[in-house]
Design a protein around this motif. Structure first.
Motif, PDB file in Angstrom:
ATOM      1  N   UNK A   1       0.799  -1.218   0.000  1.00  0.00           N
ATOM      2  CA  UNK A   1       0.000   0.000   0.000  1.00  0.00           C
ATOM      3  C   UNK A   1       0.830   1.265   0.000  1.00  0.00           C
ATOM      4  N   UNK A   2       2.077   1.212   0.466  1.00  0.00           N
ATOM      5  CA  UNK A   2       2.891   2.416   0.499  1.00  0.00           C
ATOM      6  C   UNK A   2       4.362   2.045   0.478  1.00  0.00           C
ATOM      7  N   UNK A   3       5.154   2.873  -0.190  1.00  0.00           N
ATOM      8  CA  UNK A   3       6.594   2.681  -0.223  1.00  0.00           C
ATOM      9  C   UNK A   3       7.241   3.458   0.913  1.00  0.00           C
ATOM     10  N   UNK A   4       8.538   3.226   1.113  1.00  0.00           N
ATOM     11  CA  UNK A   4       9.309   3.924   2.125  1.00  0.00           C
ATOM     12  C   UNK A   4      10.177   4.998   1.466  1.00  0.00           C
ATOM     13  N   UNK A   5      10.373   6.110   2.173  1.00  0.00           N
ATOM     14  CA  UNK A   5      11.245   7.185   1.704  1.00  0.00           C
ATOM     15  C   UNK A   5      12.615   7.051   2.351  1.00  0.00           C
TER      16      UNK A   5
ATOM     17  N   UNK B   1       2.598  13.443   9.936  1.00  0.00           N
ATOM     18  CA  UNK B   1       1.516  13.377   8.975  1.00  0.00           C
ATOM     19  C   UNK B   1       0.988  11.958   8.887  1.00  0.00           C
ATOM     20  N   UNK B   2       0.209  11.658   7.875  1.00  0.00           N
ATOM     21  CA  UNK B   2      -0.114  12.516   6.738  1.00  0.00           C
ATOM     22  C   UNK B   2      -1.180  13.561   7.067  1.00  0.00           C
TER      23      UNK B   2
ATOM     24  N   UNK C   1      -0.407   2.872   6.481  1.00  0.00           N
ATOM     25  CA  UNK C   1      -1.060   4.184   6.431  1.00  0.00           C
ATOM     26  C   UNK C   1      -0.079   5.297   6.117  1.00  0.00           C
ATOM     27  N   UNK C   2       1.149   5.161   6.550  1.00  0.00           N
ATOM     28  CA  UNK C   2       2.161   6.185   6.311  1.00  0.00           C
ATOM     29  C   UNK C   2       3.137   5.711   5.245  1.00  0.00           C
TER      30      UNK C   2
END
Length: 419
Positions: A255-259, A343-344, A298-299
């Motif tokens: 659902x989300x990648x990492x920065x 955030x988000x 979620x993040x």
């Protein structure tokens, strides 16, 4: 009583002063050991969020007019992966990933719809560059692809770019373009398997590719999900250029990648040995880098995102996690490029092209800031648009019957202190 025999503090008072002095000394050591750019806090850093936004028809319209010019036979007619950099002579260089060239045709299209269209023989290249005049008129497309394929079944996508001295202290300027090298993949890797981060050097003013160097080779990392490509965005702060990147978690149905973040002394992007990577405790030349944002749920960030610095605050824009990631731009803020990122924030959904089809057939992605066209409290943000279809041939047919479905669009934002 002599002059040096004034009243002396008692033992208790002396002990208190010693404790205070030791505490101050320890605090001074800690502050000295911590780099300025890694501290959170300070009056200049405040929680920031989007206070208002509006569609920017001026820049969106510039690309519509340029791409819809039926007199052009070999220029840009659509693309994604939108980045820009201001050149020393005032021109703006726009960089794109997958790009349609050739000629477009006036409406109606072959199925009778009122859309400008391209036929199925229109060439598609992996990258391109378009030059805009100081006044904001798109002038020409450089010979494409600008960056050649590194090997068969591999290609290069340009991301962030900066103007730098040719060498430290030199008055001769060049353009450094960060590149993502990718290879043909299957299954979840339909957009390619990440291979490496590279840096290209373009001469000025003629924008000729002088050379390409590899700064981070990821091809030996067994799990493609754990490969990190840098360069989706850069931010200058003090003596450093911070280069942000991410893994490709979304490509593998997460659902989300990492920065992630690396840093390079300003003016030395093309020197692989000058790069340092954040490992969770400090900056290291080699070893395992650690993400600065993302929990996989979620993040997190999309496969491409952007970061700007507003006074002392870093603000990151990305597509939202989960189902909203197809329509909604959200943001995070931090006082340091390494975080912690807060955030988000509440997101916003920029407008999609009018096509007469259901909105769920289209997706917005890859928000990118364009500082050269921002100012007076306003931030210009682009986002790319594409047609959602698991079959590449079907998706290509849809973005060709209506060329506006595969072009950058722009919004103008205002940021405010979050309450």
């Amino acid at each position: 009583m002599s002059a040096d025999q004034g009243p002396r503090p008692g033992r208790s008072a002396r002990r208190t002063w010693i404790v205070l002095l030791l505490a101050l000394a320890c605090a001074a050591v800690l502050l000295t050991a911590l780099p300025d750019d890694d501290r959170e806090g300070g009056d200049a850093c405040e929680a920031r969020t989007v206070s208002s936004w509006a569609a920017d028809d001026k820049v969106t319209g510039a690309f519509e007019r340029y791409g819809d010019d039926t007199a052009r036979a070999d220029d840009w007619t659509g693309g994604d992966g939108t980045h820009s950099v201001r050149l020393p002579d005032g021109r703006l260089l726009w960089l794109f990933s997958d790009t349609f060239l050739g000629q477009v045709h006036a409406p109606p299209n072959p199925v009778g719809q009122p859309h400008t269209w391209r036929d199925s023989t229109a060439p598609m290249v992996r990258n391109s560059a378009v030059v805009m005049s100081r006044s904001g008129t798109l002038q020409r497309t450089l010979p494409a692809p600008l960056f050649p394929d590194p090997a068969p079944q591999q290609w290069r996508w340009p991301v962030a770019a900066k103007v730098e001295p040719r060498s430290p202290g030199s008055s001769d300027k060049v353009v450094r373009v960060l590149l993502w090298s990718r290879a043909t993949g299957t299954g979840p890797w339909i957009y390619g398997v990440p291979n490496a981060t590279e840096v290209a050097t373009l001469s000025l003013p003629d924008l000729r590719v002088e050379g390409i160097v590899k700064v981070s080779d990821q091809s030996s990392v067994p799990d493609p999900e754990k490969r990190v490509l840098y360069g989706t965005t850069t931010v200058d702060d003090g003596d450093w250029t911070y280069v942000f990147g991410g893994n490709d978690g979304q490509a593998a149905s997460r659902s989300a990648s990492h920065a992630y973040v690396a840093r390079v002394p300003k003016g030395r992007l093309a020197e692989p040995g000058a790069w340092r990577y954040w490992n969770g405790d400090g900056w290291t030349e080699t070893g395992k880098s650690r993400p600065v944002l993302g929990d996989g749920e979620r993040k997190g960030v999309g496969s491409a995102f952007t970061v700007v610095r507003v006074k002392g605050t870093y603000v990151l824009f990305t597509m939202a996690a989960g189902a909203e990631g197809l329509t909604t731009v959200t943001s995070y803020w931090a006082c340091s490029p390494t975080g912690p990122w807060h955030g988000p924030a509440k997101g916003f959904s920029p407008p999609l092209p009018k096509d007469g089809s259901a909105e769920q057939d289209m997706a917005a992605y890859n928000p990118q800031a364009h500082p050269a066209l921002s100012g007076n409290g306003r931030l210009l943000l682009s986002y790319d648009v594409n047609w959602l279809d698991a079959a590449p041939a079907s998706a290509q047919a849809n973005v060709s019957r209506n060329v506006s479905l595969y072009r950058p669009r722009f919004v103008s934002l205002r940021l405010a202190t979050a309450r």
